[in-house]
Write a protein that holds these residues in place. Structure first.
Motif, PDB file in Angstrom:
ATOM      1  N   VAL A  49       0.878  -1.164   0.000  1.00 41.59           N
ATOM      2  CA  VAL A  49       0.000   0.000   0.000  1.00 41.59           C
ATOM      3  C   VAL A  49       0.914   1.212   0.000  1.00 41.59           C
ATOM      4  N   PHE A  50       0.919   1.870  -1.113  1.00 38.08           N
ATOM      5  CA  PHE A  50       1.940   2.887  -1.369  1.00 38.08           C
ATOM      6  C   PHE A  50       1.375   4.296  -1.259  1.00 38.08           C
ATOM      7  N   THR A  51       2.107   5.144  -0.556  1.00 37.84           N
ATOM      8  CA  THR A  51       1.722   6.555  -0.419  1.00 37.84           C
ATOM      9  C   THR A  51       2.889   7.419  -0.843  1.00 37.84           C
ATOM     10  N   MET A  52       2.603   8.409  -1.650  1.00 38.61           N
ATOM     11  CA  MET A  52       3.650   9.338  -2.063  1.00 38.61           C
ATOM     12  C   MET A  52       3.110  10.755  -2.089  1.00 38.61           C
ATOM     13  N   LYS A  53       3.771  11.614  -1.337  1.00 32.77           N
ATOM     14  CA  LYS A  53       3.448  13.030  -1.412  1.00 32.77           C
ATOM     15  C   LYS A  53       4.474  13.725  -2.283  1.00 32.77           C
ATOM     16  N   ASN A  54       3.999  14.592  -3.128  1.00 33.14           N
ATOM     17  CA  ASN A  54       4.908  15.400  -3.928  1.00 33.14           C
ATOM     18  C   ASN A  54       5.355  16.579  -3.074  1.00 33.14           C
ATOM     19  N   ARG A  55       6.569  16.486  -2.559  1.00 31.15           N
ATOM     20  CA  ARG A  55       7.109  17.520  -1.683  1.00 31.15           C
ATOM     21  C   ARG A  55       8.243  18.280  -2.369  1.00 31.15           C
ATOM     22  N   SER A  56       8.144  18.377  -3.690  1.00 29.49           N
ATOM     23  CA  SER A  56       9.205  19.054  -4.441  1.00 29.49           C
ATOM     24  C   SER A  56       9.239  20.553  -4.150  1.00 29.49           C
ATOM     25  N   ASP A  57       8.209  21.069  -3.484  1.00 25.81           N
ATOM     26  CA  ASP A  57       8.216  22.491  -3.129  1.00 25.81           C
ATOM     27  C   ASP A  57       8.548  22.712  -1.652  1.00 25.81           C
ATOM     28  N   GLU A  58       9.021  21.661  -0.990  1.00 27.03           N
ATOM     29  CA  GLU A  58       9.429  21.793   0.412  1.00 27.03           C
ATOM     30  C   GLU A  58      10.926  21.523   0.526  1.00 27.03           C
ATOM     31  N   ALA A  59      11.565  22.180   1.484  1.00 30.66           N
ATOM     32  CA  ALA A  59      12.969  21.869   1.759  1.00 30.66           C
ATOM     33  C   ALA A  59      13.004  20.733   2.780  1.00 30.66           C
ATOM     34  N   VAL A  60      13.340  19.546   2.323  1.00 32.55           N
ATOM     35  CA  VAL A  60      13.351  18.371   3.198  1.00 32.55           C
ATOM     36  C   VAL A  60      14.780  17.841   3.263  1.00 32.55           C
ATOM     37  N   LEU A  61      15.298  17.656   4.452  1.00 36.15           N
ATOM     38  CA  LEU A  61      16.648  17.099   4.602  1.00 36.15           C
ATOM     39  C   LEU A  61      16.518  15.653   5.070  1.00 36.15           C
ATOM     40  N   VAL A  62      17.203  14.769   4.384  1.00 41.25           N
ATOM     41  CA  VAL A  62      16.969  13.352   4.657  1.00 41.25           C
ATOM     42  C   VAL A  62      18.121  12.686   5.405  1.00 41.25           C
ATOM     43  N   SER A  63      19.172  13.437   5.710  1.00 39.22           N
ATOM     44  CA  SER A  63      20.313  12.781   6.340  1.00 39.22           C
ATOM     45  C   SER A  63      20.340  12.969   7.853  1.00 39.22           C
ATOM     46  N   GLU A  64      19.241  13.471   8.415  1.00 36.01           N
ATOM     47  CA  GLU A  64      19.155  13.582   9.865  1.00 36.01           C
ATOM     48  C   GLU A  64      17.984  12.742  10.357  1.00 36.01           C
TER      49      GLU A  64
END
Lengths: 378, 246
Positions: A123-138
């Motif tokens: 069951v797959f969920t994907m939000k398009n967050r290309s307009d948000e600054a998201v940092l994934v290394s923390e």
């Protein structure tokens, strides 16, 4: 009847599914409209597109990890996986001094490896967050292992970036109507749909939004490993996932941006294993003499072929596309077209260094090389 | 309006930020030929575009706040659900208080809302032909090479870097960044909804519809494809608009 070609009513479908998956925990739930042919489930419910105030982890799921270490499946039988993989922009490095603003799934290129078992439901969920600054290394508390791995091994030096763009998700491991499930969503929208892993193998996922050449070249792809229901006939000592892909970058001022001429000419600036020319050199694969190493190799393209070879080894077994019925023996090189994958095993003959290359050497010279080091256990 | 005057006006807007909803005087666009970069109905077409006037910049948040002030049924709390997808003016701190800089382009507005705004100003949304004609005209009048144009588009889509050229000829800003813009007939071409063509909407199969397979045409095609992903009720953080007038 040789094939259950008929659309089954919901009740029948539920019992058939229960028999199919033999699940004791959180088993797949059938919905009206599903049907089964030779044990494979089709007829997924319609995708939903909605808005949510989600600001949490961009990668959520038990079995999603950063390459190359394959996440082990810690459950018996089949399972329904709740998987979130948000799409977002991230500045990443693909070679020393060469960084660009990538379009990503989950913040890395390639995106995280999803590992499921044949017959599992996602069951797959994907939000398009290309307009948000998201940092994934923390990694936050309780984040997916993917975050810890990104944090421990930030070879792409990820930095949050913003680049609003419609995106979609195309899982080659799903058998669905693409115009429904793989639909594009705008920044701020979320899409949710499900699929059943009907076939074992190493599958590509990518963004299918037009133009798919650019979306893929910008970094929106990754691998799904679907392990065979009954497992492989061999016991592997190590399991690694390698995703090969090309980048088409040109320097404009101080930045690197997409080079369409180069993409059309299939003339990449960089070809990588796992997203960086040094990914498998800085972090070589490890094994011991006599070990059986199983590689899950995906060529994500978007354009090129890969002649995957391990220098000093012969593939004892190859399952093309990862399907047990496609078994080859004694292969020196495995040719993978764009989006092809294979599971390859070799015996490590002795202590030493084994280079992994794309034997199309013009691509090896552009970065498609890595290493496996065989040394006694310390 | 002369160039220095426009500069003065912009400087005033940016520095003071107190000018109330002072829309820049629309720019008069000369008539001319437009060669469609994307094939409509599988035919190559060149058409004559009559002169029209266009906002020099995208409608900004301050402009739009004045509009919802004057037209309460377009306030976030009152707008009909049919006319947006739930994200309408989502970041605004109140019905009439925009988020972000007042002079930044308004975003999170649906096609319906953008049309209503332009109608209230005595204008309309630009047609696809008018808008793309402007992009093309600006390229020609400012002597922008195909390569520079393509790179500006790719740089924008990659890193949101403002396009590296200035429109000295017409004094128009926007278009390639900072936002994409609504058009009256934006969905004519590659939309799944219209089923013009099974290749529409998704995947890598619309490239055959461009006039030439070079970078500049491909960069343009990206805009057409992006538009085809929108529904009239879509509100996105990268989607604004401007108006045109006869």
């Amino acid at each position: 009847m040789k094939q259950m070609m008929k659309m089954m009513a919901l009740g029948a479908s539920v019992s058939a599914l229960a028999a199919l998956v033999g699940c004791s925990q959180a088993g797949p739930m059938a919905t009206a409209g599903e049907f089964e042919i030779e044990g494979k489930v089709y007829g997924m419910p319609k995708a939903e597109v909605f808005r949510e105030d989600y600001r949490g982890d961009a990668v959520v799921g038990d079995t999603m990890t950063a390459s190359p270490h394959l996440a082990k499946l810690d459950y018996a039988g089949n399972k329904t996986h709740q998987v979130r993989l948000d799409t977002l922009s991230q500045k990443v490095e693909v070679a020393p001094g060469v960084s660009y603003t990538a379009w990503t799934f989950g913040g890395s290129v390639p995106g995280p490896v999803l590992h499921v078992r044949e017959g599992d439901r996602v069951v797959f969920t994907m939000k398009n967050r290309s307009d948000e600054a998201v940092l994934v290394s923390e990694p936050g508390k309780g984040a997916a292992p993917f975050y810890r791995q990104m944090s421990d091994n930030p070879y792409q030096k990820p930095e949050a970036a913003i680049s609003p763009m419609p995106h979609s998700m195309d899982f080659h491991s799903g058998t669905v109507a693409a115009d429904d499930k793989w639909r594009s969503i705008s920044p701020g929208e979320t899409v949710q749909f499900e699929w059943v892993a009907n076939y074992p193998g190493v599958y590509m996922y990518h963004c299918g939004t037009s133009s798919v050449l650019m979306h893929t070249a910008m970094g929106q792809y990754g691998a799904v490993v679907v392990s065979p229901k009954e497992g492989y006939p061999t016991e592997a000592d190590h399991e690694y996932v390698i995703t090969q892909s090309e980048f088409y970058l040109q320097q404009v001022g101080e930045s690197y941006i997409y080079d369409h001429q180069a993409a059309m000419a299939n003339n990449p600036s960089h070809v990588t294993f796992n997203g960086h020319v040094s990914a498998l050199m800085d972090q070589p694969l490890r094994a011991k003499k006599g070990d059986r190493v199983r590689l899950y190799v995906l060529n994500a393209g978007p354009n090129g072929t890969s002649s995957f070879h391990v220098i000093g080894a012969i593939f004892d077994r190859v399952w093309y596309e990862g399907n047990l019925e496609n078994e080859w023996r004694g292969m020196q090189t495995v040719l993978l077209g764009a989006s092809n994958g294979a599971v390859m095993e070799f015996i490590v003959p002795e202590d030493g260094l084994y280079k992994l290359v794309d034997h199309e050497f013009h691509d090896a010279e552009r970065g498609a090389a890595g290493a496996l080091i065989a040394a006694p256990a310390q | 309006m002369s160039g220095w005057c426009k500069q003065w006006l912009w400087g005033g807007l940016l520095l003071a930020g107190t000018v109330t909803a002072l829309a820049a005087e629309p720019v008069v666009v000369p008539e001319g030929n437009f060669e469609h970069p994307v094939l409509l109905d599988r035919e190559r077409r060149t058409e004559w575009v009559a002169s029209f006037r266009v906002d020099a910049r995208p409608v900004n948040r301050e402009d739009y706040a004045a509009f919802v002030e004057a037209h309460p049924h377009w306030r976030r709390s009152a707008v009909a659900g049919l006319f947006h997808d739930g994200g309408y003016l989502r970041g605004w701190s109140s019905d009439v208080t925009p988020d972000g800089a007042p002079e930044a382009p308004v975003v999170q507005v649906s096609w319906y809302a953008a049309r209503a705004y332009c109608e209230a100003q005595g204008g309309t949304l630009p047609s696809l032909v008018q808008w793309e004609y402007l992009v093309d005209l600006r390229r020609r009048l400012n002597g922008l090479s195909d390569e520079d144009y393509a790179n500006a588009v790719f740089a924008w889509y990659g890193e949101q870097r403002p396009a590296a050229f200035e429109d000295r000829a017409l004094g128009l800003s926007g278009f390639i960044g900072p936002v994409n813009e609504w058009l009256e007939d934006y969905q004519l071409l590659l939309a799944n909804g219209d089923r013009v063509d099974f290749g529409g909407g998704s995947c890598g199969d619309t490239g055959r519809l461009i006039l030439r397979y070079d970078s500049a045409h491909y960069a343009t095609l990206l805009r057409y494809q992006m538009r085809s992903n929108h529904a009239p009720e879509t509100t996105a953080s990268n989607l604004g608009f401007r108006c045109v007038y006869p």
